[in-house]
Design a protein around this motif. Structure first.
Motif, mmCIF file in Angstrom:
data_model
loop_
_atom_site.group_PDB
_atom_site.id
_atom_site.type_symbol
_atom_site.label_atom_id
_atom_site.label_comp_id
_atom_site.label_asym_id
_atom_site.label_seq_id
_atom_site.Cartn_x
_atom_site.Cartn_y
_atom_site.Cartn_z
ATOM 1 N N ASP A 35 0.814 -1.223 0.000
ATOM 2 C CA ASP A 35 0.000 0.000 0.000
ATOM 3 C C ASP A 35 0.848 1.275 0.000
ATOM 4 O O ASP A 35 0.299 2.372 -0.072
ATOM 5 N N LEU A 36 2.166 1.138 0.129
ATOM 6 C CA LEU A 36 3.010 2.303 0.383
ATOM 7 C C LEU A 36 2.870 3.381 -0.693
ATOM 8 O O LEU A 36 2.752 4.570 -0.374
ATOM 9 N N ALA A 37 2.866 2.997 -1.952
ATOM 10 C CA ALA A 37 2.800 3.999 -3.033
ATOM 11 C C ALA A 37 1.488 4.774 -2.957
ATOM 12 O O ALA A 37 1.479 6.014 -3.058
ATOM 13 N N ASP A 38 0.361 4.061 -2.786
ATOM 14 C CA ASP A 38 -0.934 4.745 -2.679
ATOM 15 C C ASP A 38 -0.985 5.630 -1.446
ATOM 16 O O ASP A 38 -1.517 6.745 -1.490
ATOM 17 N N MET A 39 -0.425 5.133 -0.345
ATOM 18 C CA MET A 39 -0.461 5.893 0.895
ATOM 19 C C MET A 39 0.301 7.211 0.762
ATOM 20 O O MET A 39 -0.188 8.266 1.153
ATOM 21 N N VAL A 40 1.494 7.148 0.201
ATOM 22 C CA VAL A 40 2.286 8.374 0.030
ATOM 23 C C VAL A 40 1.587 9.330 -0.926
ATOM 24 O O VAL A 40 1.505 10.540 -0.663
ATOM 25 N N PHE A 41 1.058 8.808 -2.027
ATOM 26 C CA PHE A 41 0.376 9.657 -3.002
ATOM 27 C C PHE A 41 -0.793 10.410 -2.358
ATOM 28 O O PHE A 41 -0.979 11.609 -2.592
ATOM 29 N N LEU A 42 -1.583 9.725 -1.529
ATOM 30 C CA LEU A 42 -2.770 10.337 -0.933
ATOM 31 C C LEU A 42 -2.447 11.184 0.292
ATOM 32 O O LEU A 42 -3.067 12.224 0.507
ATOM 33 N N ALA A 43 -1.497 10.735 1.112
ATOM 34 C CA ALA A 43 -1.213 11.420 2.376
ATOM 35 C C ALA A 43 -0.305 12.633 2.203
ATOM 36 O O ALA A 43 -0.325 13.541 3.042
ATOM 37 N N ASN A 44 0.461 12.674 1.140
ATOM 38 C CA ASN A 44 1.371 13.803 0.935
ATOM 39 C C ASN A 44 0.590 14.978 0.333
ATOM 40 O O ASN A 44 0.840 15.416 -0.789
ATOM 41 N N ASN A 45 -0.352 15.472 1.111
ATOM 42 C CA ASN A 45 -1.273 16.522 0.674
ATOM 43 C C ASN A 45 -1.503 17.452 1.858
ATOM 44 O O ASN A 45 -1.998 17.022 2.902
ATOM 45 N N LYS A 46 -1.147 18.695 1.700
ATOM 46 C CA LYS A 46 -1.279 19.665 2.786
ATOM 47 C C LYS A 46 -2.720 19.749 3.296
ATOM 48 O O LYS A 46 -2.963 19.942 4.490
ATOM 49 N N LYS A 47 -3.705 19.598 2.394
ATOM 50 C CA LYS A 47 -5.108 19.680 2.807
ATOM 51 C C LYS A 47 -5.477 18.543 3.752
ATOM 52 O O LYS A 47 -6.323 18.715 4.633
ATOM 53 N N VAL A 48 -4.868 17.386 3.563
ATOM 54 C CA VAL A 48 -5.104 16.251 4.464
ATOM 55 C C VAL A 48 -4.376 16.479 5.782
ATOM 56 O O VAL A 48 -4.966 16.405 6.866
ATOM 57 N N PRO A 58 5.874 17.477 4.437
ATOM 58 C CA PRO A 58 5.499 16.408 3.502
ATOM 59 C C PRO A 58 5.473 15.028 4.161
ATOM 60 O O PRO A 58 6.114 14.803 5.182
ATOM 61 N N PHE A 59 4.711 14.130 3.549
ATOM 62 C CA PHE A 59 4.576 12.744 3.994
ATOM 63 C C PHE A 59 5.369 11.882 3.023
ATOM 64 O O PHE A 59 5.053 11.820 1.842
ATOM 65 N N ALA A 60 6.416 11.216 3.541
ATOM 66 C CA ALA A 60 7.355 10.505 2.679
ATOM 67 C C ALA A 60 7.209 8.990 2.835
ATOM 68 O O ALA A 60 6.441 8.495 3.657
ATOM 69 N N LEU A 61 7.991 8.262 2.046
ATOM 70 C CA LEU A 61 7.945 6.803 2.054
ATOM 71 C C LEU A 61 8.260 6.245 3.439
ATOM 72 O O LEU A 61 7.628 5.284 3.888
ATOM 73 N N ASP A 62 9.228 6.830 4.133
ATOM 74 C CA ASP A 62 9.554 6.364 5.483
ATOM 75 C C ASP A 62 8.383 6.561 6.445
ATOM 76 O O ASP A 62 8.178 5.744 7.349
ATOM 77 N N ASP A 63 7.609 7.627 6.260
ATOM 78 C CA ASP A 63 6.422 7.842 7.096
ATOM 79 C C ASP A 63 5.385 6.745 6.843
ATOM 80 O O ASP A 63 4.746 6.250 7.777
ATOM 81 N N ALA A 64 5.230 6.359 5.586
ATOM 82 C CA ALA A 64 4.281 5.298 5.243
ATOM 83 C C ALA A 64 4.737 3.964 5.832
ATOM 84 O O ALA A 64 3.919 3.212 6.386
ATOM 85 N N ARG A 65 6.036 3.674 5.729
ATOM 86 C CA ARG A 65 6.551 2.426 6.317
ATOM 87 C C ARG A 65 6.303 2.397 7.822
ATOM 88 O O ARG A 65 5.911 1.356 8.372
#
Length: 201
Positions: A35-48, A58-65
């Motif tokens: 799920d990591l790619a989808d998670m980073v794509f969706l979570a790396n959004n200032k509005k969220v 920003p929300f990065a790959l390490d944050d998703a892991r």
């Protein structure tokens, strides 16, 4: 909401509770490394991030892991879920409940990626989350909160049976400082009544 069960499992852990938790259009289950790619794509959004307390931006790959690893740890009266579209199985957000402080109240939290806002999917996910918390854990009350500038999240809480309690201030990593929030509560007795109303329709 899912079918009510008055019984509680002996173990107060996510491992003791059956998964997935189903709703009409969404399913709650464990977040996974794929799920990591989808998670980073969706979570790396200032509005969220600006509407949450602990999500970095920003929300990065390490944050998703780290999020996936944390969700795999079983803790009393706590659970973290991927919110998935049942039709595709793709991750569209995260939902969780947990004690913020040991022995303290159990809080619900959730977010959806912006492409999925305004479709009622968050309400379905929170219904399933609340059902899971009350069905499989000995929890008397859940608490939820939203920024005062977030009417969509307020509607999700109200549609899920939460009742307004008060206002407060919290620190938000994504917003970069303190923000005013509204706090809501949902008691087990109210949840049971709401589920009986649903069965009577």
């Amino acid at each position: 909401m899912v079918v009510e069960s008055d019984g509680l499992l002996d173990e107060s852990s996510l491992a003791a509770a059956p998964l997935p938790q189903e709703a009409v259009r969404v399913r709650l289950d464990k977040p996974r490394m794929d799920d990591l790619a989808d998670m980073v794509f969706l979570a790396n959004n200032k509005k969220v991030a600006a509407n949450l307390s602990t999500m970095p931006h920003p929300f990065a790959l390490d944050d998703a892991r780290a999020l996936v690893a944390k969700a795999a740890i079983n803790q009393p009266r706590s659970a973290s879920f991927a919110i998935r579209l049942k039709l595709t199985g793709r991750l569209i957000g995260i939902a969780r409940y947990a004690n913020v402080e040991p022995g303290g109240p159990v809080h619900v939290g959730y977010w959806l990626g912006e492409p999925f806002w305004g479709q009622g999917l968050a309400t379905e996910a929170v219904h399933a989350l609340v059902d899971h918390a009350f069905t499989y854990h000995d929890i008397g009350e859940l608490q939820g909160s939203c920024r005062v500038t977030n009417p969509a999240s307020r509607r999700v809480l109200v549609k899920s049976g939460f009742q307004y309690r008060d206002q407060a201030m919290i620190r938000s990593l994504g917003a970069g400082g303190s923000v005013p929030i509204e706090r809501y509560t949902l008691e087990r007795a109210v949840w049971k009544s709401l589920k009986r109303w649903g069965q009577g329709r």
